[in-house]
Write a protein that holds these residues in place. Structure first.
Motif, mmCIF file in Angstrom:
data_model
loop_
_atom_site.group_PDB
_atom_site.id
_atom_site.type_symbol
_atom_site.label_atom_id
_atom_site.label_comp_id
_atom_site.label_asym_id
_atom_site.label_seq_id
_atom_site.Cartn_x
_atom_site.Cartn_y
_atom_site.Cartn_z
ATOM 1 N N GLU A 246 -29.644 -1.503 -29.594
ATOM 2 C CA GLU A 246 -30.834 -0.841 -29.060
ATOM 3 C C GLU A 246 -30.505 0.480 -28.390
ATOM 4 O OE1 GLU A 246 -33.377 -3.154 -26.593
ATOM 5 O OE2 GLU A 246 -33.530 -4.808 -28.004
ATOM 6 N N GLU A 247 -29.472 0.481 -27.555
ATOM 7 C CA GLU A 247 -29.125 1.697 -26.823
ATOM 8 C C GLU A 247 -28.745 2.814 -27.789
ATOM 9 O OE1 GLU A 247 -29.009 3.959 -23.521
ATOM 10 O OE2 GLU A 247 -29.603 1.851 -23.606
ATOM 11 N N THR A 248 -27.992 2.470 -28.820
ATOM 12 C CA THR A 248 -27.629 3.453 -29.847
ATOM 13 C C THR A 248 -28.872 3.971 -30.554
ATOM 14 O OG1 THR A 248 -25.495 2.381 -30.218
ATOM 15 C CG2 THR A 248 -26.317 3.804 -31.978
ATOM 16 N N ALA A 249 -29.763 3.065 -30.926
ATOM 17 C CA ALA A 249 -30.980 3.441 -31.659
ATOM 18 C C ALA A 249 -31.856 4.374 -30.838
ATOM 19 C CB ALA A 249 -31.765 2.189 -32.047
ATOM 20 N N PHE A 250 -32.059 4.060 -29.565
ATOM 21 C CA PHE A 250 -32.925 4.884 -28.722
ATOM 22 C C PHE A 250 -32.277 6.219 -28.376
ATOM 23 C CE2 PHE A 250 -35.037 0.745 -27.498
ATOM 24 C CZ PHE A 250 -36.226 1.041 -28.153
ATOM 25 N N THR A 251 -30.953 6.238 -28.233
ATOM 26 C CA THR A 251 -30.261 7.512 -27.984
ATOM 27 C C THR A 251 -30.407 8.429 -29.194
ATOM 28 O OG1 THR A 251 -28.658 6.449 -26.520
ATOM 29 C CG2 THR A 251 -28.044 8.580 -27.444
ATOM 30 N N LEU A 252 -30.247 7.861 -30.394
ATOM 31 C CA LEU A 252 -30.456 8.640 -31.615
ATOM 32 C C LEU A 252 -31.899 9.139 -31.697
ATOM 33 C CD1 LEU A 252 -28.580 6.514 -34.309
ATOM 34 C CD2 LEU A 252 -27.956 8.793 -33.512
ATOM 35 N N SER A 253 -32.848 8.285 -31.319
ATOM 36 C CA SER A 253 -34.257 8.667 -31.344
ATOM 37 C C SER A 253 -34.502 9.879 -30.456
ATOM 38 C CB SER A 253 -35.122 7.480 -30.882
ATOM 39 O OG SER A 253 -36.468 7.869 -30.753
ATOM 40 N N ASP A 254 -33.971 9.837 -29.233
ATOM 41 C CA ASP A 254 -34.123 10.980 -28.317
ATOM 42 C C ASP A 254 -33.523 12.242 -28.926
ATOM 43 O OD1 ASP A 254 -35.306 9.307 -26.499
ATOM 44 O OD2 ASP A 254 -33.519 9.043 -25.271
ATOM 45 N N PHE A 255 -32.344 12.099 -29.527
ATOM 46 C CA PHE A 255 -31.662 13.247 -30.120
ATOM 47 C C PHE A 255 -32.495 13.868 -31.241
ATOM 48 C CE2 PHE A 255 -29.014 14.707 -33.691
ATOM 49 C CZ PHE A 255 -28.366 15.780 -33.101
ATOM 50 N N TYR A 256 -32.973 13.024 -32.177
ATOM 51 C CA TYR A 256 -33.706 13.566 -33.317
ATOM 52 C C TYR A 256 -35.073 14.124 -32.921
ATOM 53 C CZ TYR A 256 -30.234 12.072 -36.705
ATOM 54 O OH TYR A 256 -29.084 11.955 -37.415
ATOM 55 N N ILE A 257 -35.719 13.537 -31.942
ATOM 56 C CA ILE A 257 -37.002 14.074 -31.480
ATOM 57 C C ILE A 257 -36.797 15.447 -30.850
ATOM 58 C CG2 ILE A 257 -38.811 13.786 -29.733
ATOM 59 C CD1 ILE A 257 -38.749 10.775 -30.367
ATOM 60 N N GLN A 258 -35.751 15.580 -30.047
ATOM 61 C CA GLN A 258 -35.455 16.890 -29.454
ATOM 62 C C GLN A 258 -35.146 17.925 -30.525
ATOM 63 O OE1 GLN A 258 -32.297 16.094 -26.654
ATOM 64 N NE2 GLN A 258 -33.568 14.670 -25.487
ATOM 65 N N LYS A 259 -34.392 17.509 -31.555
ATOM 66 C CA LYS A 259 -34.073 18.438 -32.641
ATOM 67 C C LYS A 259 -35.324 18.817 -33.433
ATOM 68 C CE LYS A 259 -30.462 19.605 -33.769
ATOM 69 N NZ LYS A 259 -29.718 20.832 -33.365
ATOM 70 N N LEU A 260 -36.228 17.852 -33.630
ATOM 71 C CA LEU A 260 -37.482 18.157 -34.326
ATOM 72 C C LEU A 260 -38.279 19.213 -33.582
ATOM 73 C CD1 LEU A 260 -38.669 14.613 -35.501
ATOM 74 C CD2 LEU A 260 -38.186 16.561 -36.983
ATOM 75 N N GLU A 261 -38.289 19.128 -32.262
ATOM 76 C CA GLU A 261 -39.020 20.103 -31.446
ATOM 77 C C GLU A 261 -38.460 21.512 -31.613
ATOM 78 O OE1 GLU A 261 -41.650 19.863 -29.767
ATOM 79 O OE2 GLU A 261 -41.954 17.782 -29.173
ATOM 80 N N GLU A 262 -37.181 21.611 -31.978
ATOM 81 C CA GLU A 262 -36.533 22.918 -32.071
ATOM 82 C C GLU A 262 -36.728 23.585 -33.432
ATOM 83 O OE1 GLU A 262 -32.444 22.123 -31.252
ATOM 84 O OE2 GLU A 262 -32.821 21.450 -29.188
ATOM 85 N N GLN A 263 -37.182 22.828 -34.429
ATOM 86 C CA GLN A 263 -37.285 23.378 -35.786
ATOM 87 C C GLN A 263 -38.463 24.341 -35.897
ATOM 88 O OE1 GLN A 263 -34.580 22.644 -37.619
ATOM 89 N NE2 GLN A 263 -34.098 21.437 -35.782
#
Length: 399
Positions: A246-263
């Motif tokens: 779970e912790e890995t999954a949610f950390t990845l989620s935060d990372f990809y959402i932040q990256k999506l905001e930057e595109q």
């Protein structure tokens, strides 16, 4: 921050005249330097009492990286901490505003002499905060960042649109959403780590360009971003169901959402989504190859989540409600190595990432990962990799 006190006064005056929002500048000593508010509010004892409470707010403990929202009674405010060259210059407090309730009706507690406190939907209020923050710091923020950083916004977000009319509008305008059949297939492939099957559905699923619903009526690009952020949330949960930590999954989620905001382009967003889908699916696939019992899985996840902390067999046995000796025996039987060796292995894997992707000194990396001294860190690292940390870093610097 580059603006002067006169600039702040000018900004405050414009905010008040444009939105009828009161503006108060409080210095680091808790003194009001200037304020703009209606005569009705100036005379109102209830509001004056509210402001006195707000002046005592511990602003210096809050961040200056984004506007911060606070609510008192039915009133909502935001403030921006002013910081120049790491010096606290006080706080700009803006508000109050009232939020519409579920029926769009506003309750007013005070007599405002025909000068009511403005009623603003939370999206408008956030937009104003972003505008003011930009004027002060010349830094662009996103609504998502502000919402994620402010727990106080949650109760404000309560406006409910007429869903019946929305459904009617969508039908009239042939607004369609992603084909649910393909979406279910994609999420099932992620859940089961089926890397080889992804290409069959990627072009028809939640990353397809032809069948996107609308999550932002004013900005089609923003709508795609919002849909992809929703997609990340679905992917994240599918991966967790498939066995990803779970912790890995949610950390990845935060990372990809932040990256999506930057595109800044649709192609970049869709490419990033494909990357996220492959990343999650690959991790689930790996997790499924090393299936352990529930007890050992609990241990493995605890070790992953606390790799930078001290981890003992006693801690793990307490979590699993087993004796240390029995857990040690069970762990070695299923994993093939002792608990202590597995922890060392995971720490070295983490060290390899830090050596590759950061400039942290080798001594600091060893210390971060709880190795008692540098020579011991080098010894363990060489045991698992065959080379020293310095050799490993030099090797990967030239790739």
């Amino acid at each position: 921050m580059k603006i002067s006190l006169l600039d702040l006064q000018y900004i405050g005056q414009l905010i008040y005249e444009t939105h009828q929002l009161a503006v108060t500048y409080i210095n680091p000593l808790g003194e009001i330097i200037f304020e703009y508010r209606s005569k009705a509010l100036q005379k109102n004892l209830g509001y004056t009492s509210l402001i006195e409470q707000l002046i005592a707010y511990p602003y210096d403990t809050a961040s200056n990286n984004y506007p911060i929202f606070i609510s008192m009674d039915e009133f909502h405010f935001f403030f921006i901490n002013l910081n120049k060259d790491n010096h606290d210059l006080g706080t700009l407090l803006i508000g109050p505003a009232l939020a519409p309730d579920n029926d769009g009706i506003v309750k007013q507690n005070f007599d405002y002499d025909n000068q009511p406190v403005p009623t603003l939907h939370y999206q408008q209020f956030i937009a104003i905060s972003l505008f003011v923050y930009y004027l002060i710091y010349q830094k662009k923020l996103t609504k998502t960042l502000v919402m994620q950083s402010n727990q106080t916004l949650k109760p404000i977000i309560r406006y409910k649109e007429n869903t019946t009319l929305e459904l009617s509008y969508a039908r009239r305008n042939d607004t369609v959403h992603t084909n649910l059949y393909y979406e279910k297939i994609l999420l099932d492939y992620i859940k089961n780590g089926r890397m080889e099957k992804l290409n069959e559905v990627l072009n028809y699923s939640i990353v397809g360009e032809a069948e996107l619903g609308v999550l932002s009526k004013r900005n089609s690009f923003r709508s795609v971003q919002n849909l992809m952020i929703t997609g990340i949330a679905l992917i994240c949960r599918a991966a967790i169901e498939g066995g990803l930590n779970e912790e890995t999954a949610f950390t990845l989620s935060d990372f990809y959402i932040q990256k999506l905001e930057e595109q800044s382009s649709l192609n970049d967003i869709l490419s990033l989504m494909e990357e996220a889908i492959y990343d999650y699916t690959n991790r689930v696939s790996y997790a499924n190859k090393v299936k352990y019992s529930a007890t050992i899985t609990t241990c493995v996840h605890f070790i992953e989540n606390h790799i930078y902390s001290e981890i003992t067999l006693e801690q793990l046995s307490d979590i699993c409600h087993l004796s240390p000796n029995y857990l040690s025996s069970l762990f070695k039987k299923e994993v093939g190595i002792a608990v202590s060796e597995y922890i060392q292995q995971q720490r070295i894997d983490e060290a390899k990432k830090l050596l590759t992707f950061t400039n942290y000194p080798i001594l600091d990396i060893g210390s971060l990962l709880n190795f008692t001294d540098q020579s011991y860190f080098i010894k363990v690292f060489k045991k698992f990799t065959g080379i020293t940390p310095k050799q490993f870093r030099n090797k990967h610097l030239h790739k």
